[in-house]
Design a protein around this motif. Sequence first.
Motif, PDB file in Angstrom:
ATOM      1  N   MET A   1       1.070  -0.963   0.301  1.00 20.81           N
ATOM      2  CA  MET A   1      -0.070  -0.127   0.190  1.00 20.81           C
ATOM      3  C   MET A   1       0.936   1.055  -0.307  1.00 20.81           C
ATOM      4  SD  MET A   1      -3.150   0.283   2.304  1.00 20.81           S
ATOM      5  CE  MET A   1      -4.432   1.677   2.449  1.00 20.81           C
ATOM      6  N   ASN A   2       0.379   2.322  -0.237  1.00 23.60           N
ATOM      7  CA  ASN A   2       1.260   3.669  -0.162  1.00 23.60           C
ATOM      8  C   ASN A   2       2.101   3.088  -2.300  1.00 23.60           C
ATOM      9  OD1 ASN A   2       0.490   5.808   0.915  1.00 23.60           O
ATOM     10  ND2 ASN A   2       2.032   4.748   2.563  1.00 23.60           N
ATOM     11  N   GLN A   3       1.035   3.562  -2.633  1.00 25.24           N
ATOM     12  CA  GLN A   3       2.340   3.242  -3.474  1.00 25.24           C
ATOM     13  C   GLN A   3       1.660   4.581  -4.382  1.00 25.24           C
ATOM     14  OE1 GLN A   3       4.716   1.393  -5.491  1.00 25.24           O
ATOM     15  NE2 GLN A   3       5.174   0.481  -3.040  1.00 25.24           N
ATOM     16  N   ASP A   4       2.231   5.075  -5.648  1.00 23.36           N
ATOM     17  CA  ASP A   4       1.833   6.317  -6.542  1.00 23.36           C
ATOM     18  C   ASP A   4       0.806   5.616  -7.628  1.00 23.36           C
ATOM     19  OD1 ASP A   4       2.097   8.060  -4.423  1.00 23.36           O
ATOM     20  OD2 ASP A   4       3.870   8.452  -4.869  1.00 23.36           O
ATOM     21  N   ILE A   5       0.312   6.261  -7.821  1.00 19.34           N
ATOM     22  CA  ILE A   5      -0.750   5.955  -8.957  1.00 19.34           C
ATOM     23  C   ILE A   5      -0.033   7.125 -10.192  1.00 19.34           C
ATOM     24  CG2 ILE A   5      -2.259   5.147 -10.151  1.00 19.34           C
ATOM     25  CD1 ILE A   5      -3.576   3.600  -8.650  1.00 19.34           C
ATOM     26  N   ASP A   6       0.515   7.222 -11.206  1.00 19.05           N
ATOM     27  CA  ASP A   6       0.708   7.698 -12.140  1.00 19.05           C
ATOM     28  C   ASP A   6      -1.324   8.993 -12.182  1.00 19.05           C
ATOM     29  OD1 ASP A   6       2.446   6.642 -13.008  1.00 19.05           O
ATOM     30  OD2 ASP A   6       2.517   5.621 -14.565  1.00 19.05           O
ATOM     31  N   THR A   7      -0.705   9.937 -12.415  1.00 20.12           N
ATOM     32  CA  THR A   7      -1.831  11.275 -12.057  1.00 20.12           C
ATOM     33  C   THR A   7      -2.303  10.995 -13.608  1.00 20.12           C
ATOM     34  OG1 THR A   7      -0.418  12.654 -10.435  1.00 20.12           O
ATOM     35  CG2 THR A   7      -2.350  13.671 -12.004  1.00 20.12           C
ATOM     36  N   TRP A   8      -1.829  11.164 -14.855  1.00 16.23           N
ATOM     37  CA  TRP A   8      -2.378  10.766 -15.654  1.00 16.23           C
ATOM     38  C   TRP A   8      -4.229   9.399 -16.300  1.00 16.23           C
ATOM     39  CZ3 TRP A   8      -2.680   6.229 -18.393  1.00 16.23           C
ATOM     40  CH2 TRP A   8      -1.221   5.525 -18.210  1.00 16.23           C
ATOM     41  N   PHE A   9      -3.100   8.330 -15.452  1.00  8.72           N
ATOM     42  CA  PHE A   9      -4.627   7.345 -15.714  1.00  8.72           C
ATOM     43  C   PHE A   9      -5.192   7.981 -14.330  1.00  8.72           C
ATOM     44  CE2 PHE A   9      -5.829   3.710 -13.118  1.00  8.72           C
ATOM     45  CZ  PHE A   9      -5.590   2.809 -14.042  1.00  8.72           C
ATOM     46  N   LEU A  10      -5.361   8.285 -12.807  1.00  6.48           N
ATOM     47  CA  LEU A  10      -6.195   9.327 -12.372  1.00  6.48           C
ATOM     48  C   LEU A  10      -6.769   9.825 -12.818  1.00  6.48           C
ATOM     49  CD1 LEU A  10      -4.151   9.606  -9.156  1.00  6.48           C
ATOM     50  CD2 LEU A  10      -6.139   7.438  -9.405  1.00  6.48           C
ATOM     51  N   VAL A  11      -6.519  11.018 -13.576  1.00  8.95           N
ATOM     52  CA  VAL A  11      -6.938  12.090 -14.361  1.00  8.95           C
ATOM     53  C   VAL A  11      -8.121  11.179 -15.532  1.00  8.95           C
ATOM     54  CG1 VAL A  11      -7.311  13.989 -15.312  1.00  8.95           C
ATOM     55  CG2 VAL A  11      -5.666  13.726 -13.179  1.00  8.95           C
ATOM     56  N   LEU A  12      -7.086  10.607 -16.505  1.00 12.42           N
ATOM     57  CA  LEU A  12      -8.104  10.139 -16.844  1.00 12.42           C
ATOM     58  C   LEU A  12      -9.068   8.701 -17.278  1.00 12.42           C
ATOM     59  CD1 LEU A  12      -8.193  10.881 -20.783  1.00 12.42           C
ATOM     60  CD2 LEU A  12      -6.435   8.328 -20.491  1.00 12.42           C
ATOM     61  N   GLY A  13      -8.738   8.607 -16.042  1.00 13.36           N
ATOM     62  CA  GLY A  13      -9.765   7.076 -15.859  1.00 13.36           C
ATOM     63  C   GLY A  13     -11.309   7.923 -15.071  1.00 13.36           C
ATOM     64  N   LEU A  14     -11.406   8.931 -14.766  1.00 15.03           N
ATOM     65  CA  LEU A  14     -12.347   9.429 -13.885  1.00 15.03           C
ATOM     66  C   LEU A  14     -13.213   9.645 -15.768  1.00 15.03           C
ATOM     67  CD1 LEU A  14     -11.305  12.767 -11.976  1.00 15.03           C
ATOM     68  CD2 LEU A  14     -12.830  11.125 -11.587  1.00 15.03           C
ATOM     69  N   PHE A  15     -12.837  10.237 -16.879  1.00 10.35           N
ATOM     70  CA  PHE A  15     -13.603  10.227 -17.691  1.00 10.35           C
ATOM     71  C   PHE A  15     -14.072   9.688 -18.883  1.00 10.35           C
ATOM     72  CE2 PHE A  15     -12.050  14.167 -16.094  1.00 10.35           C
ATOM     73  CZ  PHE A  15     -12.875  15.044 -16.269  1.00 10.35           C
ATOM     74  N   LEU A  16     -12.495   8.121 -19.365  1.00  7.49           N
ATOM     75  CA  LEU A  16     -12.200   7.046 -19.956  1.00  7.49           C
ATOM     76  C   LEU A  16     -11.980   6.647 -19.950  1.00  7.49           C
ATOM     77  CD1 LEU A  16     -10.942   9.307 -23.617  1.00  7.49           C
ATOM     78  CD2 LEU A  16     -13.618   8.888 -23.220  1.00  7.49           C
ATOM     79  N   PRO A  17     -12.854   5.450 -18.006  1.00  7.43           N
ATOM     80  CA  PRO A  17     -11.836   4.558 -17.926  1.00  7.43           C
ATOM     81  C   PRO A  17     -11.542   3.418 -18.688  1.00  7.43           C
ATOM     82  CG  PRO A  17     -14.092   4.583 -17.423  1.00  7.43           C
ATOM     83  CD  PRO A  17     -14.163   5.773 -18.347  1.00  7.43           C
ATOM     84  N   ARG A  18     -12.291   2.810 -19.427  1.00  9.79           N
ATOM     85  CA  ARG A  18     -11.970   1.712 -20.694  1.00  9.79           C
ATOM     86  C   ARG A  18     -10.179   2.447 -21.763  1.00  9.79           C
ATOM     87  NH1 ARG A  18     -17.534   1.020 -21.461  1.00  9.79           N
ATOM     88  NH2 ARG A  18     -17.842  -1.147 -20.216  1.00  9.79           N
ATOM     89  N   VAL A  19     -10.226   3.399 -22.061  1.00  7.04           N
ATOM     90  CA  VAL A  19      -9.219   4.003 -22.444  1.00  7.04           C
ATOM     91  C   VAL A  19      -7.881   4.351 -21.990  1.00  7.04           C
ATOM     92  CG1 VAL A  19      -8.378   5.412 -23.618  1.00  7.04           C
ATOM     93  CG2 VAL A  19     -10.775   4.812 -24.022  1.00  7.04           C
TER      94      VAL A  19
END
Length: 93
Positions: A1-19
């Motif tokens: 736990m406490n690993q960072d996820i890329d910011t692009w993954f977090l932001v883009l995942g809000l709008f286009l999760p499959r992509v």
Amino acid sequence: MNQDIDTWFLVLGLFLPRVTLLAAYFTDRVPLNNVPFLLDILGTIFLPRVLICIYIAFNMGYNEWFWLHLAVALVVYGLGSSKGRKVLSKRKA
């Protein structure tokens, strides 16, 4: 736990999760997780927002990104259901 996820993954995942999930798979940037590969594939196809929430919870805990993604998932799934569409159509009439 406490690993960072890329910011692009977090932001883009809000709008286009499959992509987002497909881009992460093809670029080898899928967040660390304990989900079996078969469930990764099925989650990407059928419930991508849930899978992203699982990734966030596993890597970063229940932080603001998790709650934001969960809220968006509930709104999208709620408005996409037949009950949600009926409520929206009654408000327009």
